[in-house]
Each structure stands twice: as C-alpha cells, then as structure tokens.
Design a protein around this motif. Structure first.
Motif, PDB file in Angstrom:
ATOM      1  N   ASN A 179       0.844  -1.201   0.000  1.00  0.00           N
ATOM      2  CA  ASN A 179       0.000   0.000   0.000  1.00  0.00           C
ATOM      3  C   ASN A 179       0.881   1.254   0.000  1.00  0.00           C
ATOM      4  O   ASN A 179       1.635   1.486   0.939  1.00  0.00           O
ATOM      5  CB  ASN A 179      -0.905  -0.023   1.235  1.00  0.00           C
ATOM      6  CG  ASN A 179      -1.584   1.305   1.487  1.00  0.00           C
ATOM      7  OD1 ASN A 179      -1.737   2.128   0.590  1.00  0.00           O
ATOM      8  ND2 ASN A 179      -1.986   1.521   2.723  1.00  0.00           N
ATOM      9  N   ALA A 206      -8.509  -0.514  -2.663  1.00  0.00           N
ATOM     10  CA  ALA A 206      -7.581  -1.305  -3.471  1.00  0.00           C
ATOM     11  C   ALA A 206      -8.401  -1.961  -4.567  1.00  0.00           C
ATOM     12  O   ALA A 206      -9.383  -2.636  -4.294  1.00  0.00           O
ATOM     13  CB  ALA A 206      -6.883  -2.359  -2.619  1.00  0.00           C
ATOM     14  N   TYR A 244      -4.385   1.602  -6.120  1.00  0.00           N
ATOM     15  CA  TYR A 244      -4.757   2.121  -4.808  1.00  0.00           C
ATOM     16  C   TYR A 244      -5.321   3.519  -5.017  1.00  0.00           C
ATOM     17  O   TYR A 244      -4.640   4.372  -5.600  1.00  0.00           O
ATOM     18  CB  TYR A 244      -3.548   2.177  -3.887  1.00  0.00           C
ATOM     19  CG  TYR A 244      -2.910   0.832  -3.626  1.00  0.00           C
ATOM     20  CD1 TYR A 244      -3.254   0.092  -2.506  1.00  0.00           C
ATOM     21  CD2 TYR A 244      -1.965   0.309  -4.504  1.00  0.00           C
ATOM     22  CE1 TYR A 244      -2.660  -1.145  -2.252  1.00  0.00           C
ATOM     23  CE2 TYR A 244      -1.374  -0.926  -4.265  1.00  0.00           C
ATOM     24  CZ  TYR A 244      -1.726  -1.649  -3.140  1.00  0.00           C
ATOM     25  OH  TYR A 244      -1.142  -2.864  -2.903  1.00  0.00           O
ATOM     26  N   TYR A 292      -6.790   6.825  -3.101  1.00  0.00           N
ATOM     27  CA  TYR A 292      -6.916   7.536  -1.837  1.00  0.00           C
ATOM     28  C   TYR A 292      -7.807   8.743  -2.086  1.00  0.00           C
ATOM     29  O   TYR A 292      -7.470   9.623  -2.883  1.00  0.00           O
ATOM     30  CB  TYR A 292      -5.537   7.956  -1.329  1.00  0.00           C
ATOM     31  CG  TYR A 292      -5.573   8.746  -0.045  1.00  0.00           C
ATOM     32  CD1 TYR A 292      -6.282   8.288   1.060  1.00  0.00           C
ATOM     33  CD2 TYR A 292      -4.901   9.949   0.058  1.00  0.00           C
ATOM     34  CE1 TYR A 292      -6.319   9.007   2.240  1.00  0.00           C
ATOM     35  CE2 TYR A 292      -4.918  10.676   1.236  1.00  0.00           C
ATOM     36  CZ  TYR A 292      -5.634  10.198   2.321  1.00  0.00           C
ATOM     37  OH  TYR A 292      -5.672  10.923   3.486  1.00  0.00           O
ATOM     38  N   TRP A 322     -10.604  -0.303   2.320  1.00  0.00           N
ATOM     39  CA  TRP A 322      -9.573  -0.888   3.166  1.00  0.00           C
ATOM     40  C   TRP A 322     -10.162  -1.689   4.321  1.00  0.00           C
ATOM     41  O   TRP A 322      -9.564  -2.683   4.769  1.00  0.00           O
ATOM     42  CB  TRP A 322      -8.605   0.184   3.657  1.00  0.00           C
ATOM     43  CG  TRP A 322      -7.254  -0.392   3.940  1.00  0.00           C
ATOM     44  CD1 TRP A 322      -6.686  -0.599   5.161  1.00  0.00           C
ATOM     45  CD2 TRP A 322      -6.308  -0.873   2.975  1.00  0.00           C
ATOM     46  NE1 TRP A 322      -5.446  -1.168   5.024  1.00  0.00           N
ATOM     47  CE2 TRP A 322      -5.183  -1.340   3.685  1.00  0.00           C
ATOM     48  CE3 TRP A 322      -6.297  -0.945   1.589  1.00  0.00           C
ATOM     49  CZ2 TRP A 322      -4.065  -1.878   3.061  1.00  0.00           C
ATOM     50  CZ3 TRP A 322      -5.180  -1.474   0.957  1.00  0.00           C
ATOM     51  CH2 TRP A 322      -4.093  -1.927   1.694  1.00  0.00           C
TER      52      TRP A 322
END
Length: 177
Positions: free
Chosen positions: A87, A101, A134, A136, A163
């Motif tokens: 990560n 993810a 990934y 965010y 997550w």
C-alpha cells in the motif's frame, strides 16, 4: 492447500449473489473452509488447485447455479498480504473508508493512469503497484471525480474494495491457515 480470496465484480443492487447458497455450492464442489464476507461479492476458501483453476471452477459454478457471469478475481492469501504490504498510502489506513484497493486483471497503460490522475483534486491520489490500483480519496469516495472516473478510465477489468474490507478478508484468510 492454498487459501484464496475470491472477489466477485458487480455484486449488489440489481445483481445479487446469495451468500449462504454460494457457500453451499462452493463446498459441494470440493472447496474447503468456505466463508463469505458481507453480501457484496467476497469469499475465502482453500483448494489444492492453482488460482486459474479456482477461478474457472468458481465462474462455472456461479454461472450454472446463480446465473452470475461477471468478472471474478482470485488471489492467494500470500498475494493478498502483499497487496496490503505494498500500500503506497500507509497513513491512509487511519481512515480506511477513504482508501480502496482495486485488483486489476492486467497492468493498465500509463496514459490511462495519467488521464485518471488529472481528475485527482486536493490530497486525492492514485498509484498502481503491480496489478493493484490504490485510490486515496480523503474527502470521500462518493464525491470524488477520480473515483467516479476510475472504473472505465483504468481501461482493464477490475474490482475494488475499501480498506476495511481488505483487512477483514485478510483476517478471514489468516483464520483458515
């Protein structure tokens, strides 16, 4: 025996995959230690087969038993642990609902990834490590233009989990051994 995490794409809303009958069908087919996590397309099981064989068998079973014909992604417990370890946003785990993810069927083209990055606002970010993207989205996944454009923009079949789900599936897999 290898422990696998099985991710079904597109479960929820109009597409249902009933978890109790799914567990029963997978167990009847010879998979061991079958468990599911919430009713949104997540299973953990063990098998002597390689991941490709597990994927083919699960796809056949879900098509025959449930009429489910969407993408299925299968990762070993070790590959899942690697997904967690790699990560690129370690501080993001403090608010796990803002970190996702996405397991990718193949590595996306660089130009697709760069086009997606153009949608990132503020602290938002996207990184691809191997066959995992990934995302965010610290101001909320549901309001993020990056998240909205991701699925089609990445250009490869994928399925994403927040997550919280990533960690829950790791715990289920670790409990099997």
């Amino acid at each position: 025996m290898t422990v696998y995490i099985v991710l079904f794409r597109g479960v929820g809303g109009a597409t249902q995959l009933p978890v109790k009958p799914l567990r029963e069908a997978l167990t009847e087919a010879g998979f061991k230690d079958v468990s599911t996590y919430i009713n949104s397309g997540n299973a953990v099981l063990s098998s002597r087969k390689a991941a490709a064989g597990v994927m083919a068998d699960v796809a056949r079973i879900t098509k025959e038993e449930f009429g489910f014909e969407k993408d299925i992604h299968v990762l070993s417990r070790e590959a899942w642990a690697e997904l967690i370890a790699k990560n690129p946003f370690p501080k993001a785990v403090e608010t796990p609902k803002f970190l996702h993810a996405a397991v990718l069927a193949e590595t996306p083209k660089t130009e697709k990834l760069e086009a997606l990055r153009a949608f990132a606002k503020g602290r938002e970010a996207i990184e691809v490590v191997g066959k995992v993207a990934y995302l965010y989205t610290p101001d909320g996944f549901g309001t993020s233009k990056l998240a909205e454009k991701f699925d089609k923009g990445i250009g490869v079949p994928n399925t994403a989990r927040n997550w919280n789900t990533v960690i829950a599936l790791a715990k289920l897999a670790d409990a099997i051994g």
